[in-house]
Design an enzyme around this catalytic site. Structure first.
Site, PDB file in Angstrom:
ATOM      1  N   ASP A 143     -62.993  18.343  86.817  1.00  0.00           N
ATOM      2  CA  ASP A 143     -63.258  18.737  88.163  1.00  0.00           C
ATOM      3  C   ASP A 143     -62.702  17.216  88.987  1.00  0.00           C
ATOM      4  O   ASP A 143     -63.508  16.555  89.276  1.00  0.00           O
ATOM      5  CB  ASP A 143     -64.396  19.234  88.619  1.00  0.00           C
ATOM      6  N   ILE A 146     -69.742  12.627  97.500  1.00  0.00           N
ATOM      7  CA  ILE A 146     -70.779  13.614  97.204  1.00  0.00           C
ATOM      8  C   ILE A 146     -70.832  13.984  95.857  1.00  0.00           C
ATOM      9  O   ILE A 146     -69.974  14.017  94.982  1.00  0.00           O
ATOM     10  CB  ILE A 146     -70.904  15.205  98.097  1.00  0.00           C
ATOM     11  N   GLY A 188     -71.349  20.294  93.218  1.00  0.00           N
ATOM     12  CA  GLY A 188     -72.083  21.262  93.017  1.00  0.00           C
ATOM     13  C   GLY A 188     -72.418  21.785  91.513  1.00  0.00           C
ATOM     14  O   GLY A 188     -73.850  21.958  91.281  1.00  0.00           O
TER      15      GLY A 188
END
Length: 284
Positions: free
Chosen positions: A187, A207, A210
């Site tokens: 990713d 961040i 997820g």
């Protein structure tokens, strides 16, 4: 409309061959924070090739997660990636994952839901090798600005947190560099590495992925409730409810039931801000 539900659902599935070996599995586990303490026998199951087992959430990155990529480029789907959020993820295991192998991954748009101001695409990937099915994975993709055509709103089930103290609570610190390591499993979204890109998205720093929180949570459940036995996991579902930053701590609360563990995950440093909700591990 950029999403044509009928065309997307009628499109032929896309198939691709994927492959992985023990190095891919070890890198994924390290990206989840495995290996602390480095010589702990329980951690060596995630990091040492001679003892290696495979956390089932590895299915989300096997073959660099090509199922989701294929779904977002399917016929009938023409969307601005800046409007896309990963809303939820589920995996059903058909048998334990091998430490290395080759498989055919087949992906399709399984459902399109109309949420009014947004649409939800359910992108389904099914992987099988010469011995049969391995896993089925559903990614729920939230697309802002693409609803309003009067279609099916889809399910809206929510899991209520049990009205009692959790059976287990653990905290898992996120290393400052963890997103940089996790992204090597496929990713490459700069939101998780580039401060300038994160600022454009409205965050003061990058961040965590997820799906990294997703994997960390399953590892905590396996290690804490399932006796370290990854083969007991049958299915794993979650809804992404918020963000967490590298350097923060996941607080993972678990309620054990008959063949299932319900989980709630929060960011400990931000007054238990939600990270994962409606999270359920089904097991033998």
């Amino acid at each position: 409309m950029p999403i044509d539900p009928a065309k997307a659902l009628a499109a032929e599935p896309r198939s691709a061959e994927i492959a992985w070996d023990h190095k891919d599995v070890q890198l994924y586990h390290l990206g989840l924070g495995a290996g602390r303490p480095a010589t702990d026998p329980a951690e060596l199951r995630y990091t040492l090739e001679s003892r290696l087992h495979v956390l089932p959430s590895f299915a989300t990155v096997a073959g660099a997660g090509m199922g989701v990529v294929g779904g977002l480029s399917a016929p009938g789907v023409d969307i601005d990636l800046a409007a896309v959020l990963h809303g939820g993820q589920s995996i059903t295991l058909h048998r334990p994952l091998p430490t290395g192998g080759r498989a055919v991954s087949t992906s399709r748009v399984a459902a399109v839901y109309d949420k009014g101001k947004a649409a939800i695409l359910v992108l389904r990937s099914e992987a099988a090798d010469d011995e049969g099915p391995l896993w089925t994975s559903d990614a729920q993709i939230f697309v802002r600005g693409e609803g309003g055509w009067g279609g099916d709103r889809g399910p809206s089930e929510r899991l209520d947190v049990p009205d009692r103290e959790p059976d287990k609570t653990v905290e898992r610190p996120i290393r400052e560099e963890q997103a940089l390591l996790y992204r090597l499993s496929g990713d490459w979204n700069p939101l998780h590495a580039d401060p300038d890109f994160a600022a454009l998205a409205g965050f003061d720093r990058p961040i965590l992925h997820g799906l990294c929180s997703y994997g960390m949570t399953l590892k905590a459940v396996v290690d804490t409730v399932l006796g370290g036995d990854v083969t007991r996991v049958r299915a794993y579902h979650t809804r992404f409810a918020g963000i967490v930053f590298p350097g923060e701590t996941l607080r993972i609360r678990m309620w054990a039931g008959d063949g299932r563990v319900q989980v709630a995950v929060t960011a400990a440093e931000r007054d238990d801000a939600p990270v994962l909700a409606d999270t359920l591990v089904e097991h033998s």
